[in-house]
Design a protein around this motif. Sequence first.
Motif, mmCIF file in Angstrom:
data_model
loop_
_atom_site.group_PDB
_atom_site.id
_atom_site.type_symbol
_atom_site.label_atom_id
_atom_site.label_comp_id
_atom_site.label_asym_id
_atom_site.label_seq_id
_atom_site.Cartn_x
_atom_site.Cartn_y
_atom_site.Cartn_z
ATOM 1 N N SER A 156 -23.128 1.933 -15.361
ATOM 2 C CA SER A 156 -21.763 2.223 -15.739
ATOM 3 C C SER A 156 -21.627 3.826 -15.740
ATOM 4 O O SER A 156 -20.504 4.204 -15.203
ATOM 5 C CB SER A 156 -21.241 1.679 -16.891
ATOM 6 O OG SER A 156 -22.017 2.202 -18.145
ATOM 7 N N ARG A 157 -22.542 4.675 -15.916
ATOM 8 C CA ARG A 157 -22.599 6.081 -15.764
ATOM 9 C C ARG A 157 -23.370 6.712 -14.521
ATOM 10 O O ARG A 157 -24.113 7.593 -14.788
ATOM 11 C CB ARG A 157 -22.942 6.642 -17.132
ATOM 12 C CG ARG A 157 -22.049 6.387 -18.279
ATOM 13 C CD ARG A 157 -22.547 6.957 -19.602
ATOM 14 N NE ARG A 157 -21.607 6.892 -20.663
ATOM 15 C CZ ARG A 157 -21.707 7.174 -21.855
ATOM 16 N NH1 ARG A 157 -22.682 8.123 -22.170
ATOM 17 N NH2 ARG A 157 -20.890 6.898 -22.803
ATOM 18 N N TYR A 158 -23.243 6.292 -13.617
ATOM 19 C CA TYR A 158 -24.098 6.618 -12.212
ATOM 20 C C TYR A 158 -23.382 7.968 -11.876
ATOM 21 O O TYR A 158 -22.341 8.095 -11.358
ATOM 22 C CB TYR A 158 -23.706 5.462 -11.190
ATOM 23 C CG TYR A 158 -24.451 5.700 -10.177
ATOM 24 C CD1 TYR A 158 -25.656 6.125 -9.854
ATOM 25 C CD2 TYR A 158 -23.647 5.650 -8.812
ATOM 26 C CE1 TYR A 158 -26.193 6.493 -8.644
ATOM 27 C CE2 TYR A 158 -24.301 5.956 -7.472
ATOM 28 C CZ TYR A 158 -25.599 6.346 -7.487
ATOM 29 O OH TYR A 158 -26.247 6.576 -6.363
ATOM 30 N N GLU A 159 -24.132 9.034 -12.056
ATOM 31 C CA GLU A 159 -23.502 10.261 -11.947
ATOM 32 C C GLU A 159 -23.062 10.507 -10.387
ATOM 33 O O GLU A 159 -22.221 11.426 -10.037
ATOM 34 C CB GLU A 159 -24.432 11.450 -12.493
ATOM 35 C CG GLU A 159 -24.629 11.125 -13.856
ATOM 36 C CD GLU A 159 -25.530 12.303 -14.598
ATOM 37 O OE1 GLU A 159 -25.966 13.283 -13.712
ATOM 38 O OE2 GLU A 159 -25.689 12.462 -15.644
ATOM 39 N N ALA A 160 -23.906 9.992 -9.546
ATOM 40 C CA ALA A 160 -23.756 10.180 -8.183
ATOM 41 C C ALA A 160 -22.402 9.689 -7.843
ATOM 42 O O ALA A 160 -21.917 10.319 -6.587
ATOM 43 C CB ALA A 160 -24.881 9.555 -7.365
ATOM 44 N N ASP A 161 -21.895 8.783 -8.353
ATOM 45 C CA ASP A 161 -20.495 8.240 -8.102
ATOM 46 C C ASP A 161 -19.917 7.560 -9.143
ATOM 47 O O ASP A 161 -20.324 6.229 -9.453
ATOM 48 C CB ASP A 161 -20.560 7.072 -6.800
ATOM 49 C CG ASP A 161 -19.531 6.641 -6.460
ATOM 50 O OD1 ASP A 161 -18.315 6.863 -7.118
ATOM 51 O OD2 ASP A 161 -19.255 6.071 -5.273
ATOM 52 N N ILE A 162 -19.414 8.202 -10.329
ATOM 53 C CA ILE A 162 -18.843 7.931 -11.683
ATOM 54 C C ILE A 162 -17.939 6.799 -11.495
ATOM 55 O O ILE A 162 -17.966 5.594 -12.033
ATOM 56 C CB ILE A 162 -18.473 9.077 -12.304
ATOM 57 C CG1 ILE A 162 -19.460 10.091 -12.813
ATOM 58 C CG2 ILE A 162 -17.785 8.393 -13.542
ATOM 59 C CD1 ILE A 162 -19.112 11.376 -13.345
ATOM 60 N N ASN A 190 -38.210 10.215 -7.396
ATOM 61 C CA ASN A 190 -38.919 9.679 -6.315
ATOM 62 C C ASN A 190 -38.262 8.813 -5.600
ATOM 63 O O ASN A 190 -37.916 8.758 -4.227
ATOM 64 C CB ASN A 190 -40.348 8.965 -6.599
ATOM 65 C CG ASN A 190 -41.416 10.199 -7.014
ATOM 66 O OD1 ASN A 190 -41.243 11.163 -6.391
ATOM 67 N ND2 ASN A 190 -42.259 9.737 -8.036
ATOM 68 N N ASN A 191 -37.570 7.833 -6.359
ATOM 69 C CA ASN A 191 -36.823 6.809 -5.472
ATOM 70 C C ASN A 191 -35.464 6.317 -6.159
ATOM 71 O O ASN A 191 -34.633 5.342 -5.876
ATOM 72 C CB ASN A 191 -37.651 5.548 -5.363
ATOM 73 C CG ASN A 191 -38.153 4.980 -6.578
ATOM 74 O OD1 ASN A 191 -37.955 5.278 -7.647
ATOM 75 N ND2 ASN A 191 -39.222 3.942 -6.540
ATOM 76 N N GLY A 192 -35.014 7.060 -7.360
ATOM 77 C CA GLY A 192 -33.578 6.952 -7.783
ATOM 78 C C GLY A 192 -33.711 5.731 -8.591
ATOM 79 O O GLY A 192 -32.631 5.164 -9.143
ATOM 80 N N TYR A 247 -24.090 1.318 -1.332
ATOM 81 C CA TYR A 247 -25.112 1.582 -2.289
ATOM 82 C C TYR A 247 -26.295 0.729 -2.212
ATOM 83 O O TYR A 247 -27.470 1.050 -2.302
ATOM 84 C CB TYR A 247 -24.529 1.658 -3.802
ATOM 85 C CG TYR A 247 -25.387 1.647 -4.827
ATOM 86 C CD1 TYR A 247 -25.676 2.804 -5.682
ATOM 87 C CD2 TYR A 247 -26.117 0.574 -5.461
ATOM 88 C CE1 TYR A 247 -26.627 3.004 -6.301
ATOM 89 C CE2 TYR A 247 -27.214 0.648 -6.645
ATOM 90 C CZ TYR A 247 -27.249 1.858 -7.034
ATOM 91 O OH TYR A 247 -28.335 2.171 -8.006
ATOM 92 N N LYS A 248 -26.018 -0.566 -2.151
ATOM 93 C CA LYS A 248 -27.110 -1.394 -1.953
ATOM 94 C C LYS A 248 -28.049 -1.241 -0.833
ATOM 95 O O LYS A 248 -29.107 -1.430 -0.999
ATOM 96 C CB LYS A 248 -26.445 -2.919 -1.907
ATOM 97 C CG LYS A 248 -27.472 -4.095 -1.587
ATOM 98 C CD LYS A 248 -26.793 -5.305 -1.734
ATOM 99 C CE LYS A 248 -27.861 -6.691 -1.590
ATOM 100 N NZ LYS A 248 -27.327 -7.874 -1.351
ATOM 101 N N ASN A 249 -27.474 -0.950 0.276
ATOM 102 C CA ASN A 249 -28.215 -0.731 1.447
ATOM 103 C C ASN A 249 -28.880 0.570 1.494
ATOM 104 O O ASN A 249 -29.972 0.581 2.051
ATOM 105 C CB ASN A 249 -26.954 -0.433 2.902
ATOM 106 C CG ASN A 249 -26.471 -1.992 3.211
ATOM 107 O OD1 ASN A 249 -26.964 -2.759 3.015
ATOM 108 N ND2 ASN A 249 -25.310 -1.560 3.766
ATOM 109 N N GLN A 250 -28.381 1.623 0.541
ATOM 110 C CA GLN A 250 -28.824 2.853 0.501
ATOM 111 C C GLN A 250 -30.103 2.590 -0.606
ATOM 112 O O GLN A 250 -31.317 3.324 -0.532
ATOM 113 C CB GLN A 250 -28.155 3.950 0.039
ATOM 114 C CG GLN A 250 -28.705 5.297 -0.297
ATOM 115 C CD GLN A 250 -27.803 6.162 -0.821
ATOM 116 O OE1 GLN A 250 -26.508 5.936 -0.769
ATOM 117 N NE2 GLN A 250 -28.484 7.432 -1.225
#
Length: 219
Positions: free
Chosen positions: A96-102, A176-178, A84-87
Amino acid sequence: KKRNERWNKMFRRLVSYKNQHNSTVVLRYHTTDPELGSWVHNQRTNYKNNSMSDHRVNLFNSIGFVWNAHDNKWDKMFQRLVAYKNQHNGSMSLPSRYEADIELGKWVNLQQYYRNSNNEMLSVHRIERLESIGFVWNATYACVLDGKWMETYDRLVAYKKQHKSTRVPQTYIDENNGIFLGRWVSAQRTVYNQGKLLEKRKDLLNSIDFAWEGKRRPR
């Protein structure tokens, strides 16, 4: 002899499971094969209590058996956080509610909780591993201290031009960049109210008539 036959039979079932799922981590109450899950759990217990023969230990090792399932799970989540950090250009602003990877969002939140509550489930080794990648323990400051302040500020400027306001909904994400712009804006208010917002950042926010709390601007 019957015990050995049963053990060998269960071991062959584990090998088949690994071939099918590419993993030796079988849940104790696995829905498709609860008997195997319970057996695997007992083998880990026997190994931990030093009551397993060297022959059986070698058999398990030969198939890459995971002796500590909890450690294996933690390592996998850690690698997902690194990805995730690299991306996201080094950002650790993961809600805590990150929908791409709950699951990852909840895991990050749990590590922060363990650390801030001095929970023994988070070992010194794990703390050091997280800190080695710049992990931010205080969730409130995660999107303030990750080195992307100016980039996010520019997104807020763009948001204001489009919406004529700096009151960004908490759940708003810049497509645009998340960037989690709503969370970032909320964090600026929190840090300001605690007297920890840098003067130059306060001035930049004031320059676009940032809505602090209500309509007043800090002096």
